[in-house]
Write a protein that holds these residues in place. Structure first.
Motif, mmCIF file in Angstrom:
data_model
loop_
_atom_site.group_PDB
_atom_site.id
_atom_site.type_symbol
_atom_site.label_atom_id
_atom_site.label_comp_id
_atom_site.label_asym_id
_atom_site.label_seq_id
_atom_site.Cartn_x
_atom_site.Cartn_y
_atom_site.Cartn_z
ATOM 1 N N VAL A 78 0.772 -1.117 -0.084
ATOM 2 C CA VAL A 78 -0.207 -0.123 0.070
ATOM 3 C C VAL A 78 0.931 1.349 -0.052
ATOM 4 N N THR A 79 1.807 1.149 0.783
ATOM 5 C CA THR A 79 2.890 2.395 0.935
ATOM 6 C C THR A 79 3.552 2.703 -0.514
ATOM 7 N N VAL A 80 4.083 1.589 -1.247
ATOM 8 C CA VAL A 80 4.612 1.922 -2.360
ATOM 9 C C VAL A 80 3.665 2.399 -3.498
ATOM 10 N N LEU A 81 2.644 1.682 -3.499
ATOM 11 C CA LEU A 81 1.347 2.326 -4.378
ATOM 12 C C LEU A 81 1.032 3.545 -4.197
ATOM 13 N N THR A 82 0.825 3.871 -2.928
ATOM 14 C CA THR A 82 0.358 5.253 -2.608
ATOM 15 C C THR A 82 1.311 6.473 -3.121
ATOM 16 N N GLY B 222 -7.372 -2.860 -2.464
ATOM 17 C CA GLY B 222 -8.131 -1.862 -3.036
ATOM 18 C C GLY B 222 -8.675 -1.152 -1.983
ATOM 19 N N ALA B 223 -9.251 -1.918 -0.810
ATOM 20 C CA ALA B 223 -9.953 -1.079 0.237
ATOM 21 C C ALA B 223 -8.832 -0.200 0.875
ATOM 22 N N HIS B 224 -7.811 -0.730 0.932
ATOM 23 C CA HIS B 224 -6.869 0.025 2.067
ATOM 24 C C HIS B 224 -6.405 1.447 1.098
ATOM 25 N N LEU B 225 -6.421 1.070 -0.092
ATOM 26 C CA LEU B 225 -5.950 2.202 -1.084
ATOM 27 C C LEU B 225 -7.000 3.368 -1.116
ATOM 28 N N THR B 226 -8.448 2.928 -0.971
ATOM 29 C CA THR B 226 -9.451 3.936 -0.774
ATOM 30 C C THR B 226 -9.029 4.985 0.429
ATOM 31 N N VAL C 167 8.300 10.935 1.861
ATOM 32 C CA VAL C 167 8.262 10.199 3.132
ATOM 33 C C VAL C 167 7.113 10.436 3.980
ATOM 34 N N GLY C 168 6.664 11.702 3.956
ATOM 35 C CA GLY C 168 5.238 11.892 4.749
ATOM 36 C C GLY C 168 4.039 11.103 4.046
ATOM 37 N N VAL C 169 4.215 11.016 2.737
ATOM 38 C CA VAL C 169 3.146 10.240 2.012
ATOM 39 C C VAL C 169 3.224 8.740 2.396
ATOM 40 N N ALA C 170 4.425 8.295 2.223
ATOM 41 C CA ALA C 170 4.846 6.956 2.654
ATOM 42 C C ALA C 170 4.470 6.639 4.233
ATOM 43 N N THR D 294 1.107 3.727 8.001
ATOM 44 C CA THR D 294 0.300 3.761 9.341
ATOM 45 C C THR D 294 -0.968 3.516 9.243
ATOM 46 N N LEU D 295 -1.709 4.209 8.252
ATOM 47 C CA LEU D 295 -2.968 4.215 7.952
ATOM 48 C C LEU D 295 -3.451 2.659 7.436
#
Length: 300
Positions: A80-84, A163-167, A216-219, A224-225
């Motif tokens: 999720v972190t990498v894709l985000t 997909g749920a986490h990316l939302t 870094v903030g986005v990651a 964490t989310l």
């Protein structure tokens, strides 16, 4: 002369102290009780001090499949972190120029922030069940053997769960990157192009280093989310539980401090990620300052 504080100052200080206690008190309580001795219980007073319950935790005593759930959450969180980060950067670059439907796309992307998490989870689960039923129906209609014999579901941790986490994580990443690129000075890119840099070289050697602290903030948001998410995971991850879901299930069955040890380990991972992110930001800033100092010496 000493400054005299008003009564309002002390009232507000007390209110803030109570708020901090309410916010962090449960976490500190779990942290303390997780270090009880072998005869410890779920409440105060403590009965000895030891690492006994952490030993039970890593041995799987009283909390079966916790390690598997931990690894699943770690795998999902990293993905999720990498894709985000990647999608947020791409979207931030795309939205630097106006295009048809930009506003609609923006509000659609962040709409999941205001939707109830459980509704999002149920909706995603329903979509994947429809896909499953469609595939099974096609298999029966056209007598496709491998579907009839082997197909079960495409719902799982890295499909519907991802997909749920990316939302949940993507809207935060998008908002951060939009803010970053709204303040980004295009003169840096123009200077790189004037010196003969290609668009890719401009991005890698100019844009990327400048936005690195924001990435870094986005990651950090992404991991964490995802790491702590329960509601959006509850209906969408399929048969495998994530660590928060496993912890939630254990609260009704585990009656020893081993569950507190699990809570402490989970919290420690979150803090480790936060501290690592801060360390990376400080290193980037120090490297940038060193480069600026070296460039200044070169001009002398």
């Amino acid at each position: 002369m000493a400054e005299h504080r008003s009564r309002t100052f002390y009232v507000l200080t007390a209110v803030f102290a109570l708020y901090v206690l309410f916010l962090y008190g449960p976490t500190l309580t779990i942290l303390v009780l997780s270090f009880q001795g072998p005869d410890g219980g779920l409440t105060f007073p403590m009965n000895g001090v030891s690492l006994h319950w952490f030993g039970n935790l890593f041995a799987g005593i009283g909390v079966n499949y916790v390690l598997d759930a931990f690894l699943r959450s770690l795998k999902l969180g990293i993905t999720v972190t990498v894709l985000t980060v990647i999608i947020s950067v791409m979207a931030g670059l795309a939205f630097r120029r106006r295009f048809s439907g930009a506003n609609l796309l923006f509000y659609t992307a962040i709409a999941s922030l205001i939707l109830p998490s459980i509704v999002v989870s149920l909706g995603i689960a329903l979509e994947f069940r429809i896909v499953d039923d469609t595939i099974k129906s096609l298999g029966d209609t056209y007598e496709i053997g491998w579907i009839q014999d082997n197909y079960q579901t495409i719902m799982g941790l890295m499909t519907s769960g991802l997909g749920a986490h990316l939302t949940w994580t993507l809207p935060f990443g998008l908002l951060i990157m939009f803010a970053v690129f709204n303040r980004f000075n295009p003169a840096y890119e123009e200077a790189a192009r004037d010196l003969g840099a290609t668009p890719w070289q401009t991005f890698v050697h100019v844009v990327l280093p400048l936005i690195a602290p924001s990435l870094v903030g986005v990651a950090l948001f992404g991991f964490t989310l995802s790491w702590d998410e329960i509601a959006r995971s509850s209906q969408a991850v399929g048969a495998d539980n994530t660590l928060p879901m496993q912890l939630q299930g254990l609260t009704t069955s585990v009656t020893t401090p081993v569950i507190y040890a699990l809570g402490t380990v989970t919290t420690a991972v979150s803090f480790a990620v936060i501290l690592s992110a801060i360390a990376v930001v400080l290193l980037v800033q120090r490297h940038r300052a060193r480069q600026g100092s070296d460039a200044g010496k070169g001009l002398v």
